[in-house]
Write a protein that holds these residues in place. Structure first.
Motif, PDB file in Angstrom:
ATOM      1  N   GLU A  66       0.001  -7.330  -4.413  1.00 33.33           N
ATOM      2  CA  GLU A  66      -0.361  -6.670  -3.157  1.00 33.33           C
ATOM      3  C   GLU A  66      -0.880  -5.262  -3.441  1.00 33.33           C
ATOM      4  O   GLU A  66      -1.904  -4.837  -2.879  1.00 33.33           O
ATOM      5  CB  GLU A  66       0.856  -6.588  -2.237  1.00 33.33           C
ATOM      6  N   TYR A  67      -0.178  -4.552  -4.301  1.00 34.30           N
ATOM      7  CA  TYR A  67      -0.586  -3.189  -4.647  1.00 34.30           C
ATOM      8  C   TYR A  67      -1.961  -3.191  -5.327  1.00 34.30           C
ATOM      9  O   TYR A  67      -2.826  -2.374  -5.002  1.00 34.30           O
ATOM     10  CB  TYR A  67       0.460  -2.543  -5.549  1.00 34.30           C
ATOM     11  N   SER A  70      -4.667  -3.777  -2.772  1.00 35.57           N
ATOM     12  CA  SER A  70      -4.856  -2.594  -1.940  1.00 35.57           C
ATOM     13  C   SER A  70      -5.627  -1.512  -2.688  1.00 35.57           C
ATOM     14  O   SER A  70      -6.530  -0.871  -2.137  1.00 35.57           O
ATOM     15  CB  SER A  70      -3.493  -2.054  -1.486  1.00 35.57           C
ATOM     16  N   ARG A  71      -5.315  -1.334  -3.970  1.00 36.98           N
ATOM     17  CA  ARG A  71      -6.033  -0.361  -4.795  1.00 36.98           C
ATOM     18  C   ARG A  71      -7.503  -0.752  -4.967  1.00 36.98           C
ATOM     19  O   ARG A  71      -8.378   0.120  -5.059  1.00 36.98           O
ATOM     20  CB  ARG A  71      -5.383  -0.246  -6.171  1.00 36.98           C
ATOM     21  N   LEU A  92       6.794   1.513  -5.870  1.00 36.06           N
ATOM     22  CA  LEU A  92       6.855   0.565  -6.988  1.00 36.06           C
ATOM     23  C   LEU A  92       7.575   1.164  -8.191  1.00 36.06           C
ATOM     24  O   LEU A  92       8.431   0.508  -8.810  1.00 36.06           O
ATOM     25  CB  LEU A  92       5.444   0.142  -7.392  1.00 36.06           C
ATOM     26  N   ILE A 100       7.203  -4.486  -2.047  1.00 35.45           N
ATOM     27  CA  ILE A 100       5.818  -4.472  -2.519  1.00 35.45           C
ATOM     28  C   ILE A 100       5.688  -5.317  -3.777  1.00 35.45           C
ATOM     29  O   ILE A 100       6.319  -5.030  -4.801  1.00 35.45           O
ATOM     30  CB  ILE A 100       5.339  -3.041  -2.816  1.00 35.45           C
ATOM     31  N   ASN A 157       2.581   3.945  -1.976  1.00 30.93           N
ATOM     32  CA  ASN A 157       3.073   2.642  -2.408  1.00 30.93           C
ATOM     33  C   ASN A 157       3.359   2.611  -3.910  1.00 30.93           C
ATOM     34  O   ASN A 157       4.311   1.960  -4.366  1.00 30.93           O
ATOM     35  CB  ASN A 157       2.060   1.554  -2.054  1.00 30.93           C
ATOM     36  N   GLU A 158       2.540   3.315  -4.675  1.00 29.77           N
ATOM     37  CA  GLU A 158       2.763   3.368  -6.118  1.00 29.77           C
ATOM     38  C   GLU A 158       4.107   4.025  -6.445  1.00 29.77           C
ATOM     39  O   GLU A 158       4.832   3.566  -7.347  1.00 29.77           O
ATOM     40  CB  GLU A 158       1.632   4.139  -6.791  1.00 29.77           C
ATOM     41  N   ASN A 200      -2.019   4.452  -0.898  1.00 31.58           N
ATOM     42  CA  ASN A 200      -1.777   3.692  -2.124  1.00 31.58           C
ATOM     43  C   ASN A 200      -0.931   4.483  -3.117  1.00 31.58           C
ATOM     44  O   ASN A 200      -0.119   3.899  -3.852  1.00 31.58           O
ATOM     45  CB  ASN A 200      -3.106   3.276  -2.748  1.00 31.58           C
ATOM     46  N   GLY A 243       9.753  -1.317  -5.986  1.00 32.52           N
ATOM     47  CA  GLY A 243       9.071  -2.052  -4.927  1.00 32.52           C
ATOM     48  C   GLY A 243       9.840  -2.191  -3.635  1.00 32.52           C
ATOM     49  O   GLY A 243       9.316  -2.710  -2.649  1.00 32.52           O
TER      50      GLY A 243
END
Length: 310
Positions: A167-168, A171-172, A213, A163, A209-210, A206, A218
């Motif tokens: 990108e993050y 997405s957020r 990260l 990630i 994904n956080e 999200n 990531g």
């Protein structure tokens, strides 16, 4: 809560389309070509929904994106792939699309890959080619690495194993679905997940994904890419903000037996925008016999791969 019920009726069009409606919340009717059938199968505690098209000897399993499902992500592949050459199966993972209940959760990718392996076993599929789109590509990579015998060939469309912060952030920026998503996409998913529930699920993704990260720097599954031994086709868009093209080149550098195609004007859903060309490329790749090792790898990709390896 009662299980969803599938109702099949005939409609009077020139193509004699079949219609099915899953009566769960306010899910919309979906028009299916008469050559596509809708099924359910028990996999552990889950009753999973899937669509099947074709009767060919080459089985292709399609894994959708984070909140996508077989028809929303792969309509053009179910309709467009050669039915004499391929048996195309598009399944809804637990919590996705019409494999509800239960509600969608975000378990470790190893768990999701194991569910796919069990799904294949339940269908009697000993091995298949696998196409993973977006976050479904994450699952497909882990499946190919941990269950090598199950995956003949791998197609990764608009996906990543790492990630990037940009990108993050992008997405957020889509968390406010009502204001940021296009009308067609959000209305399809509102019909499946509900208008209040869909934003919650997107934010949960999200959040997932956080954590990757923060806790894994990531790294989604970079460490497993060395274990993908099957021929792999990467397809991506140069202008994709969700899974940036740099990540596809990184995959190409780390998956030894791979090749890549980049759509210069492509963004995220290239299997929809460029359906005819996408289908041709995927079918040609799946039917080819040649090895792909060492094709098109650039020096800068190798440096990027080394810099981000774990």
């Amino acid at each position: 809560m009662n299980s969803a019920v599938i109702r099949l009726t005939k409609c009077s069009s020139t193509k004699c389309l079949a219609m099915f409606q899953l009566s769960y919340h306010s899910q919309p009717k979906v028009a299916l070509d008469e050559g596509i059938s809708s099924h359910r199968v028990q996999v552990g505690p889950h009753r999973l929904h899937y669509l099947r098209a074709g009767h060919g000897p080459h089985t292709l399993l399609l894994i959708p994106g984070v909140l996508g499902f077989g028809w929303s992500n792969f309509k053009h592949q179910l309709l467009g792939f050669d039915r004499d050459l391929f048996t195309t199966i598009a399944f809804d993972p637990p919590g996705n699309g019409y494999s509800r209940p239960p509600e969608k959760t975000f378990p470790p990718l190893e768990v999701e890959a194991e569910t796919v392996a069990q799904f294949m076993e339940a269908l009697g599929v000993e091995s298949a080619s696998v196409l993973g789109y977006s976050s479904g590509g994450r699952t497909a990579m882990v499946l190919a690495a941990l269950h090598q015998r199950l995956v003949k060939k791998l197609v990764l469309a608009s996906t990543h194993a790492f990630i990037l912060p940009d990108e993050y952030k992008y997405s957020r920026s889509l968390d406010c679905i009502e204001e940021t998503w296009n009308e067609k996409e959000k209305n399809i998913l509102y019909g499946v997940y509900g208008k209040e529930n869909l934003p919650k699920l997107w934010r949960q993704f999200n959040d997932f994904n956080e954590r990757i990260l923060k806790e894994q720097r990531g790294n989604i599954c970079l460490h497993l890419l060395k274990d993908i031994k099957c021929p792999t086709q990467l397809i991506c868009g140069q202008k994709d903000p969700l899974t940036k093209v740099e990540n596809s080149w990184l995959l190409h550098a780390l998956i030894e037996n791979s090749r890549i195609h980049v759509y210069p004007e492509g963004k995220h859903s290239n299997q929809i925008k460029y359906a005819e060309d996408f289908n041709m490329r995927v079918q040609d790749f799946l039917m080819a016999d040649e090895e792909l090792s060492g094709t098109n790898i650039r020096e800068e990709d190798i440096k990027l791969a080394k810099a981000n390896s774990f």
